[in-house]
Design an enzyme around this catalytic site. Structure first.
Site, PDB file in Angstrom:
ATOM      1  N   GLU A  92       0.852  -1.191   0.000  1.00  0.00           N
ATOM      2  CA  GLU A  92       0.000   0.000   0.000  1.00  0.00           C
ATOM      3  C   GLU A  92       0.889   1.243   0.000  1.00  0.00           C
ATOM      4  O   GLU A  92       1.710   1.421   0.897  1.00  0.00           O
ATOM      5  CB  GLU A  92      -0.923   0.008   1.213  1.00  0.00           C
ATOM      6  N   ASP A 124       5.239   0.976  -2.940  1.00  0.00           N
ATOM      7  CA  ASP A 124       4.640   0.963  -4.267  1.00  0.00           C
ATOM      8  C   ASP A 124       4.640  -0.479  -4.766  1.00  0.00           C
ATOM      9  O   ASP A 124       5.689  -1.137  -4.783  1.00  0.00           O
ATOM     10  CB  ASP A 124       5.473   1.859  -5.189  1.00  0.00           C
ATOM     11  N   ASP A 142      -5.415  -4.026  -7.512  1.00  0.00           N
ATOM     12  CA  ASP A 142      -6.617  -3.202  -7.365  1.00  0.00           C
ATOM     13  C   ASP A 142      -6.122  -1.787  -7.065  1.00  0.00           C
ATOM     14  O   ASP A 142      -6.216  -1.291  -5.957  1.00  0.00           O
ATOM     15  CB  ASP A 142      -7.501  -3.736  -6.238  1.00  0.00           C
TER      16      ASP A 142
END
Length: 223
Positions: A92, A124, A142
């Site tokens: 995240e 990342d 996602d």
């Protein structure tokens, strides 16, 4: 009607606009400018991303990389489907999103972040893909609203020819790259095939009923 309340804001590294965490009663939303990136009422397609990818895995101790924590629906859907020896890494980029998961969004995440199979990285996902030392059995992306990046220009590279080549290299033989998108994208399907991946394109409901918007999931397997 209950009004929306802004709980917090966050800057996306390298991004153009601000993330806003909002709540209305028991409903949560993460907004980017005028665009809603995710809503707690619509978890169906994120859960399908996990289920469809895991259904295609044969490894007895699968290693999964999830790009984007969000509201936690993909991670939570993975865990009941995986064996005790599985390992799940969530990358995240936005520190605040991880903090929200243990704060105001804890009601959605439950105990998923404390599962011993789970590691959450403030990173990342593109870097995690490039730095892979062992092949991932599945990479679940996602990020943003799909191949059309909204939050930061750097996300576009994930879905470029070079990004897909890196993802293919990071997969174990037979591994699956699963990608969520708010809408179809024929160009992205062509790029997946050009990267040497066998592609399935599945349309799923955004929510958990048979009505409402539809989202797209690509399942691209490394031979």
């Amino acid at each position: 009607m209950i009004p929306w309340e802004t709980l917090d804001t966050a800057t996306v590294p390298g991004g153009r606009e601000t993330l806003r965490l909002k709540r209305r009663g028991t409903e949560f939303s993460i907004m980017l400018g005028a665009n809603e990136l995710m809503n707690s009422r619509l978890s169906g397609s994120e859960e399908a991303l996990a289920r469809l990818a895991i259904e295609r895995l044969a490894a007895p101790a699968p290693r999964l990389l999830i790009g984007g924590l969000g509201l936690g629906f993909t991670l939570r859907a993975c865990l009941p489907l995986l064996p005790p020896q599985a390992r799940v890494t969530v990358a995240e980029l936005v520190p605040a999103v991880i903090a929200w998961a243990r704060g105001p969004l804890a009601v959605l995440h439950g105990d998923s972040l404390d599962d011993p199979r789970v590691t959450v990285l403030e990173a990342d996902v593109a870097a995690a893909i490039r730095q892979a030392r062992e092949g991932w059995d599945a990479i679940l992306l996602d990020v943003d609203n799909g191949p059309e990046g909204l939050s930061r220009a750097g996300n576009d590279a994930l879905y470029s020819a070079g990004g897909l080549a890196a993802a293919r290299s990071a997969l174990a033989p037979g591994g699956v790259l699963a990608v969520w998108s708010a809408r179809p994208d024929r160009g992205f399907t062509r790029r997946l095939r050009a990267a040497g991946l066998a592609v399935e394109e599945v349309t799923v409901r955004a929510g958990t009923t048979r009505r409402g918007a539809r989202h797209v999931i690509w399942l691209a397997r490394k031979a």
